[in-house]
Design an enzyme around this catalytic site. Structure first.
Site, PDB file in Angstrom:
ATOM      1  N   GLY A  14      37.785  31.517  30.637  1.00 52.27           N
ATOM      2  CA  GLY A  14      36.934  31.053  31.735  1.00 52.27           C
ATOM      3  C   GLY A  14      36.111  29.957  31.286  1.00 52.27           C
ATOM      4  N   TYR A 151      34.182  43.527  42.649  1.00 55.94           N
ATOM      5  CA  TYR A 151      33.250  42.963  41.482  1.00 55.94           C
ATOM      6  C   TYR A 151      32.549  44.063  40.804  1.00 55.94           C
ATOM      7  CZ  TYR A 151      30.751  39.522  39.008  1.00 55.94           C
ATOM      8  OH  TYR A 151      30.088  38.732  38.134  1.00 55.94           O
ATOM      9  N   LYS A 155      32.981  45.217  36.965  1.00 52.14           N
ATOM     10  CA  LYS A 155      32.127  44.980  36.101  1.00 52.14           C
ATOM     11  C   LYS A 155      31.448  46.142  35.364  1.00 52.14           C
ATOM     12  CE  LYS A 155      32.282  40.608  35.836  1.00 52.14           C
ATOM     13  NZ  LYS A 155      33.007  39.718  34.747  1.00 52.14           N
TER      14      LYS A 155
END
Length: 251
Positions: A14, A151, A155
């Site tokens: 990314g 998310y 994480k």
């Protein structure tokens, strides 16, 4: 400060924009040889134009075979890998009740399983040289609620994986750590979009939630990543370091 990164080979997932781009830029400035992988062809081209001497790889990082191909391409081009930065990620879904299982799985695949897989792919290379660093880009919301549930979950898993893998491979000369950014403002990010849509609401969020009184910058995250990858951080292993201007509620 000389961080001894000259000619080190760094792979950043990314890496075409936002935090990943700034990480790539910071390593290049230290003399490292850098490869970035991302899905968007246009963003990769723009990154190449801005950064110059960098290897760009287009790949869908939800796909296991394309991850493996990425590592092979970096090794073919540079001969080795010294540092892996697991930065790719994204936010999707809404509430737990309204989010389908497919969306949960996709969030884990992109934010978490990609990091696990890339780590496993580079471990034989790092073990062979008895040296290297893996740095995972997590989030303060991996430790507490605040972002979307998919998310947060991914994480949180990444933070746990960081500590487990770190303890496993430190004996092989490999250090694994994580950085947990708070709310970071950059042109391609969600906070920029929200700020443009509702500046009053977002400015109030900053005032209420970030003790430093402003958003963080990608450069501020990149600086910590660069340090953790260097020999100056030789006794840091299994840590997750907040880079958040005091935003996190955790100790």
């Amino acid at each position: 400060m000389d961080l001894n990164m000259k000619n080190k080979v760094v792979l950043i997932t990314g890496g075409s924009k936002g935090i990943g781009f700034e990480i790539a830029k910071s390593f290049l400035e230290e003399g490292a040889r850098v490869a970035i992988v991302a899905r968007g062809k246009e963003a990769l081209s723009e990154a190449k134009a801005r950064l110059g001497d960098i290897l760009t790889i287009q790949a869908d990082l939800l796909n296991e075979q394309e991850r493996a191909n990425t590592v092979e391409e970096v090794v073919h081009h540079f001969g080795t890998i010294d540092v892996l930065i697991n930065n790719v990620g994204g936010s999707n879904g809404s509430t737990a009740d309204e989010t389908t299982m497919d969306i949960f799985r996709e969030a884990l695949e992109l934010n978490y399983f990609s990091a696990v897989h890339f780590s496993k792919l580079v471990l034989p290379i790092l073990k062979a040289k008895q040296a290297g660093a893996i740095i995972n880009i997590s989030s303060v919301f991996g430790r507490e609620s605040g972002g979307k549930i998919t998310y947060n979950n991914a994480k949180a898993a990444m933070i746990s994986f960081t500590k487990a893998l770190a303890d496993e491979v430190i004996k092989d000369g490999i250090r694994v750590n994580s950085v947990a950014p708070g709310s970071i403002l950059h042109p391609s990010g969600n906070w920029q979009r929200r700020l443009e849509e509702n500046p009053e609401k977002i400015n109030q969020f900053v005032k209420d939630e970030i003790p430093a009184g402003r958003f963080g910058t990608p450069e501020e995250v990149a600086n910590v990543v660069l340090f953790l990858a260097s020999e100056k951080a030789s006794w840091i292993s299994g840590a997750t370091i907040n880079v958040d201007g005091g935003q996190s509620k955790s100790h």
